[in-house]
Design a protein around this motif. Sequence first.
Motif, short mmCIF file in Angstrom:
data_model
loop_
_atom_site.label_atom_id
_atom_site.label_comp_id
_atom_site.label_asym_id
_atom_site.label_seq_id
_atom_site.Cartn_x
_atom_site.Cartn_y
_atom_site.Cartn_z
N ARG A 153 0.86 -1.18 0.00
CA ARG A 153 0.00 0.00 0.00
C ARG A 153 0.90 1.24 0.00
NH1 ARG A 153 -2.69 -3.89 -0.78
NH2 ARG A 153 -4.46 -4.68 0.45
N ASN A 154 0.72 2.10 -0.95
CA ASN A 154 1.50 3.35 -1.02
C ASN A 154 3.00 3.10 -1.07
OD1 ASN A 154 -0.90 4.99 -0.83
ND2 ASN A 154 -0.92 4.54 1.37
N GLY A 155 3.39 2.04 -1.78
CA GLY A 155 4.80 1.80 -2.03
C GLY A 155 5.54 1.02 -0.97
N ASN A 156 4.86 0.56 0.09
CA ASN A 156 5.55 -0.20 1.13
C ASN A 156 4.76 -1.47 1.44
OD1 ASN A 156 7.97 0.12 2.88
ND2 ASN A 156 6.50 -0.28 4.51
N TYR A 157 5.51 -2.56 1.67
CA TYR A 157 4.89 -3.83 2.01
C TYR A 157 4.85 -3.99 3.53
CZ TYR A 157 4.79 -5.64 -2.76
OH TYR A 157 4.51 -5.83 -4.08
#
Length: 303
Positions: A153-157
């Motif tokens: 989500r939003n570039g981070n796992y």
Amino acid sequence: MKQLFYTFVLFLAMTNLQAQSSVTSILEIFNTENGERTVVKEFPFLIEAPNWTPDGEWLIYNSQGKLYRISPNKAGEPEWIDTGYALNCNNDHVLSHDGKQIAISHGTKEDGQSRIYTLPLTGGMPQLITPIAPSYLHGWSPDGKYLAYCAERNGNYDIYTIPAVGGEEVRLTTAEGLDDGPEYSPCGNYIWFNSVRSGLMQVWRMKTDGSEQTQITFDETCNAWFSHVSPDGTQVVFLTYYKGDLEPHEHLPNKNVELRIMPATGGEAKPLLKLFGGQGTINVNSWVPDSKRIAFVSYRLNP
């Protein structure tokens, strides 16, 4: 333009088929008490991630986007599990603790991204649980109420949970970098996971509300992945890659790896097996219900 698109799709399909047939998969059982190693069946293609059913009668695995079951106790051919339209299942599939349902991660035809679904273990039409993608399933709470998964989500796992019937997801981790492999402890009080936040991938544990995030393994010679707690809650098996063989956030196939075991209370991890594998070997919990054996997949490259 359309012709170019269809040519690209055909190329991807052919590449996937080549990858599927490039290895022999050996479905095995290892007895953690006496060290006995038993082959259930060899497959001249890729299979991954065995689950052991709660009654001890079947092993569930994925291959070529579908799910199958095979008896670990008697000779017989695998049986296909009807997953309806979900025919792009990956190696993130988990059984409910009562053995009546299975949750799957399936790459949808609309965008190819993984979403989580549930369906009866006997087969049936999947129910969408996570409309937001990508979401990769790893855990089902012992009381059957929640699923735990890794999601971008939003570039981070990070690690998320969601009601098993669907609803609003809850983010549990916020560290930069990859947090993955969340799995509930049998007591239901903890979620085990692996995180790269220390520099190498290591095993961590937290309360189910995300509090008390605690590093469990500290070996600077390896990257530790996919910790699985035994049904009796006493032991943890996990996969390790040798440091330098890959980036800490990667879990690649066709590597020399180890399965290790440690007390669930923490402490020294001991090697169980050295094998050729990695991705697909033990992505999901594969302990037998009596906590004495594990199922896993090793691999051999085809000429």
